[in-house]
Design an enzyme around this catalytic site. Structure first.
Site, PDB file in Angstrom:
ATOM      1  N   ASN A 158       1.001  -2.170  10.848  1.00 28.94           N
ATOM      2  CA  ASN A 158       0.463  -2.598  10.462  1.00 28.94           C
ATOM      3  C   ASN A 158       0.901  -3.321   9.320  1.00 28.94           C
ATOM      4  O   ASN A 158       0.470  -4.468   8.785  1.00 28.94           O
ATOM      5  CB  ASN A 158      -1.512  -2.252   9.532  1.00 28.94           C
ATOM      6  CG  ASN A 158      -1.054  -0.781   8.555  1.00 28.94           C
ATOM      7  OD1 ASN A 158       0.243  -0.680   8.561  1.00 28.94           O
ATOM      8  ND2 ASN A 158      -1.712  -0.927   7.941  1.00 28.94           N
ATOM      9  N   LYS A 216      13.571   2.895  11.158  1.00 26.88           N
ATOM     10  CA  LYS A 216      12.755   2.102  13.032  1.00 26.88           C
ATOM     11  C   LYS A 216      11.539   2.375  12.133  1.00 26.88           C
ATOM     12  O   LYS A 216      10.415   3.211  12.267  1.00 26.88           O
ATOM     13  CB  LYS A 216      12.602   4.304  13.517  1.00 26.88           C
ATOM     14  CG  LYS A 216      12.111   3.600  14.476  1.00 26.88           C
ATOM     15  CD  LYS A 216      10.862   5.531  15.586  1.00 26.88           C
ATOM     16  CE  LYS A 216       9.742   4.966  15.611  1.00 26.88           C
ATOM     17  NZ  LYS A 216       9.714   3.127  15.582  1.00 26.88           N
ATOM     18  N   GLY A 231       2.108   6.482   8.353  1.00 23.17           N
ATOM     19  CA  GLY A 231       1.851   6.292  10.160  1.00 23.17           C
ATOM     20  C   GLY A 231       0.307   6.996   9.731  1.00 23.17           C
ATOM     21  O   GLY A 231      -0.499   7.486   8.935  1.00 23.17           O
ATOM     22  N   SER A 232      -0.095   7.595  11.099  1.00 17.04           N
ATOM     23  CA  SER A 232      -1.305   8.664  10.549  1.00 17.04           C
ATOM     24  C   SER A 232      -1.471  10.032  10.623  1.00 17.04           C
ATOM     25  O   SER A 232      -0.566  10.421  10.336  1.00 17.04           O
ATOM     26  CB  SER A 232      -1.943   8.924  12.329  1.00 17.04           C
ATOM     27  OG  SER A 232      -0.450   8.987  13.177  1.00 17.04           O
ATOM     28  N   GLY A 248       1.745  12.538  10.564  1.00 18.85           N
ATOM     29  CA  GLY A 248       2.483  12.993   9.569  1.00 18.85           C
ATOM     30  C   GLY A 248       2.306  14.387   9.300  1.00 18.85           C
ATOM     31  O   GLY A 248       3.475  14.936   9.106  1.00 18.85           O
ATOM     32  N   GLU A 253       2.739   9.101   3.717  1.00 20.46           N
ATOM     33  CA  GLU A 253       1.287   7.874   3.133  1.00 20.46           C
ATOM     34  C   GLU A 253       1.045   7.953   5.241  1.00 20.46           C
ATOM     35  O   GLU A 253       1.579   7.312   5.307  1.00 20.46           O
ATOM     36  CB  GLU A 253       2.030   6.381   3.068  1.00 20.46           C
ATOM     37  CG  GLU A 253       3.219   6.062   1.741  1.00 20.46           C
ATOM     38  CD  GLU A 253       1.839   7.316   0.334  1.00 20.46           C
ATOM     39  OE1 GLU A 253       0.838   7.415   0.944  1.00 20.46           O
ATOM     40  OE2 GLU A 253       1.740   7.712   0.097  1.00 20.46           O
ATOM     41  N   CYS A 272      -4.494   0.957   5.646  1.00 21.81           N
ATOM     42  CA  CYS A 272      -5.334   2.274   5.357  1.00 21.81           C
ATOM     43  C   CYS A 272      -5.973   2.488   4.284  1.00 21.81           C
ATOM     44  O   CYS A 272      -6.548   3.126   3.925  1.00 21.81           O
ATOM     45  CB  CYS A 272      -3.874   2.639   5.361  1.00 21.81           C
ATOM     46  SG  CYS A 272      -2.451   2.409   4.379  1.00 21.81           S
ATOM     47  N   GLN A 291      -5.123   0.142  20.822  1.00 25.00           N
ATOM     48  CA  GLN A 291      -6.305   0.356  19.605  1.00 25.00           C
ATOM     49  C   GLN A 291      -7.973  -0.336  19.985  1.00 25.00           C
ATOM     50  O   GLN A 291      -8.728  -0.397  19.001  1.00 25.00           O
ATOM     51  CB  GLN A 291      -5.795  -0.612  17.969  1.00 25.00           C
ATOM     52  CG  GLN A 291      -5.784  -1.236  17.300  1.00 25.00           C
ATOM     53  CD  GLN A 291      -6.036   0.543  16.058  1.00 25.00           C
ATOM     54  OE1 GLN A 291      -5.574   1.490  15.968  1.00 25.00           O
ATOM     55  NE2 GLN A 291      -7.964   1.325  16.156  1.00 25.00           N
ATOM     56  N   GLU A 297     -10.640   7.916  10.629  1.00 23.34           N
ATOM     57  CA  GLU A 297     -10.160   6.801  10.744  1.00 23.34           C
ATOM     58  C   GLU A 297     -10.411   6.146  11.929  1.00 23.34           C
ATOM     59  O   GLU A 297      -9.998   7.189  12.881  1.00 23.34           O
ATOM     60  CB  GLU A 297      -8.565   7.011   9.763  1.00 23.34           C
ATOM     61  CG  GLU A 297      -8.674   6.002   9.843  1.00 23.34           C
ATOM     62  CD  GLU A 297      -7.032   4.964   8.731  1.00 23.34           C
ATOM     63  OE1 GLU A 297      -6.140   6.169   9.438  1.00 23.34           O
ATOM     64  OE2 GLU A 297      -7.165   5.172   7.760  1.00 23.34           O
ATOM     65  N   GLU A 319       4.577   6.143  -4.233  1.00 25.11           N
ATOM     66  CA  GLU A 319       5.274   5.012  -3.250  1.00 25.11           C
ATOM     67  C   GLU A 319       5.572   3.575  -4.770  1.00 25.11           C
ATOM     68  O   GLU A 319       4.428   3.673  -4.773  1.00 25.11           O
ATOM     69  CB  GLU A 319       5.957   4.759  -2.358  1.00 25.11           C
ATOM     70  CG  GLU A 319       5.456   5.079  -1.138  1.00 25.11           C
ATOM     71  CD  GLU A 319       5.862   4.774   0.480  1.00 25.11           C
ATOM     72  OE1 GLU A 319       7.260   4.408   0.943  1.00 25.11           O
ATOM     73  OE2 GLU A 319       4.472   4.859   1.128  1.00 25.11           O
TER      74      GLU A 319
END
Ligand code: ADP
Length: 509
Positions: free
Chosen positions: A150, A173, A226-227, A231, A248, A282, A329, A381, A460
């Protein structure tokens, strides 16, 4: 057949085998490019290259590392329009949004270019007489970065820049859907003067390349965005191999609108936060929690605003909302729209497919009203242009609803009451709290991250990123010097096709 964009492993561009097509979600007939797909053996080679480069790279001066990051920053900013176009083409956010994201990536590299020379320690008196204690930070080693689709350039930037600034080597990656920006960023950094092996790019599947990074004992830390589901797996694998880990993940971010809010400002915050960048942030404001005195006026004004928004091709002038990123999506968004209707929520606006002159994943923004916080559409989400209004009695009920979620990334409140704004700042259970602003849109020099299921590990961005990728102290012995760095091409002056010189930070994550 055109040759694919290749992976970067050590000092070589590698990958004539397996390739993937990068498809434009605004126009499925438009192939952005062919990109090499790494396998587990290539991931292992990339990790080995990073490991081999680490002793020399970690012993360089902050000045040398900062100079390279600064050259990359200057080029990213100078090529903002061209890279923005690539980003909009492969991810589907509008050109102004994409150019704003590219500019942010440049600013992040510039910030960490300066941070590289600021690595400081502490000298403190010991509790023992005649002894002093030095506290220093040391580079961690090989950092594996796994990023989502995203924010295809800003999120890689805010993971790569601190990792490199503080003397670490990187295996990067990117998400399968957005190899284009990842490749362009890597190529810029290589040309800016990174020695071989310091930054390695391995485009490919999470289950193959990502998994190889998680399993390798030669990777010291993983930073993942990511999701939640992935995660969790990443965290488990990291603990099993004793890697440091930073995660995250998702959000279900509340935006409270109180009776005393400035209505137009609240509507802008809600529409921007919920629907811009196609709701694929997010930090998106997916739950609009509205007190009953302003509820009907707010819903009417948001609906009127949505009626005026244009959904369409991300690169077309006049498009406000680009396509959803992929077929998967789009199906997920539509599934949740059906779930909301089955749960008894009222679809007050949108939710249908949009026809354009190109074939793409175009979805009208969807606004649900008459929802309760217990509904699945308010608990899970969705990650698309779908938001719900939850009607509440007063501030106390709004705060309780806002915090009644497994997530805790961002939260916002629209009010003219200092009392309620101040109380909310202290009592919202979220990592980032906004007042009279969208929940999405953050600064790059302050910590980014959430509470509860949204984040795990150190924050972060800004100087806080040092806690996950610690800065080094100056070397005590002279290391092998790297060959002289090539000079970057002189940067052309920045231009802005759409005449928007100032990119609103609220377009960012
Ligand atoms: P999304 O659903 O938004 O694509 P994911 O969490 O699936 O989010 O993906 C985020 C990143 O994690 C991507 O780069 C993806 O390739 C990677 N990934 C997915 N599955 C795994 C896995 N099993 N191990 C490591 N990385 C993975």
């Amino acid at each position: 057949m055109t040759s694919p964009f290749k992976n970067r492993i050590g000092d070589a561009w590698i990958g004539d085998g397996d390739v993937t097509e990068n498809i434009n979600p605004s126009d499925l007939s438009d192939v952005v490019g062919l990109y090499a797909r790494a396998d587990a053996a290539q991931a292992a080679d990339a990790i080995a290259a990073a490991r081999a480069a680490f002793p020399s790279w970690s012993a360089t001066t902050g000045q040398m590392r900062g100079d390279i990051l600064e050259r990359a920053a200057a080029e990213i900013l100078a090529r903002r329009e061209e890279l923005g176009e690539l980003l909009a083409r492969e991810e589907g956010k509008t050109l102004p949004e994409a150019m704003g994201e590219v500019a942010r990536a440049g600013q992040i590299f510039r910030f960490f270019a300066a941070e590289a020379v600021r690595a400081a320690g502490e000298v403190v008196p010991s509790v023992r007489p005649g002894v002093s204690v030095e506290v220093t930070r040391e580079p961690l080693g090989v950092i594996g970065l796994i990023t989502p689709w995203n924010f295809p350039i800003a999120i890689p930037a805010w993971k790569i820049a601190p990792a490199l600034a503080y003397g670490n080597c990187v295996v990067f990656k990117p998400a399968e859907l957005v190899p284009g920006c990842a490749w362009a960023l890597t190529e810029i950094l290589v040309r800016a003067g990174l020695p071989a092996g310091v930054l390695n790019l391995v485009m490919g599947r999470g289950s193959v390349v990502g998994a190889a990074m998680l399993e390798s004992p030669e990777v010291d830390a993983i930073s993942f965005t990511g999701s939640v589901g992935t995660g969790r797996q990443v965290a488990e694998r990291c603990v099993a191999t004793m890697k440091k880990v930073q995660l995250e993940m998702g959000g279900k971010n509340p935006l409270i609108v109180l009776d005393d809010a400035d209505l137009p400002a609240a509507v802008e915050a809600a529409v921007n936060g919920a629907f811009f960048s196609t709701g694929q942030r997010c930090t998106a404001s997916s739950r609009l929690i509205v007190t009953e005195g302003i509820h009907d006026r707010f819903v009417a004004a948001v609906t009127a605003r949505l009626e005026r928004l244009t959904v369409g091709h991300a690169l077309r002038k006049g498009t406000d909302i680009g396509p959803v990123v992929s077929q998967d999506q789009l199906e997920q968004d539509r599934r949740y729209i059906a779930i909301g209707q089955d749960e008894g929520a009222r679809l007050a606006w949108g939710g249908g497919l949009v026809e354009c002159d190109t074939k793409g994943f175009f979805l009208q923004p969807a606004l649900f009203t008459e929802t309760t916080n217990a509904m699945r559409i308010n608990r899970e989400e969705i990650f698309g242009p779908v938001a719900s209004v939850v009607r509440v009695r007063d501030y106390e009920e709004a705060l309780a609803a806002a915090n009644d979620t497994a997530f805790g990334l961002a939260a916002g409140i629209c009010t003219t009451s200092l009392k309620h704004a101040s109380h909310f700042k202290r009592n919202a259970q979220a990592g980032m709290v906004m007042v009279n602003l969208p929940t999405a849109g953050v600064d790059y020099h302050v910590p980014f991250g959430g509470r509860k299921a949204s984040s795990y590990g150190p924050r972060e961005q800004g100087a806080y990123a040092a806690n996950s990728t610690p800065p080094s102290r100056p070397p005590t012995s002279t290391p092998e010097p790297f060959p002289r760095q090539r000079r970057a091409r002189p940067a052309p002056a920045p231009r802005d096709a759409w005449g928007r010189r100032t990119i609103s930070p609220t377009l960012l994550p």
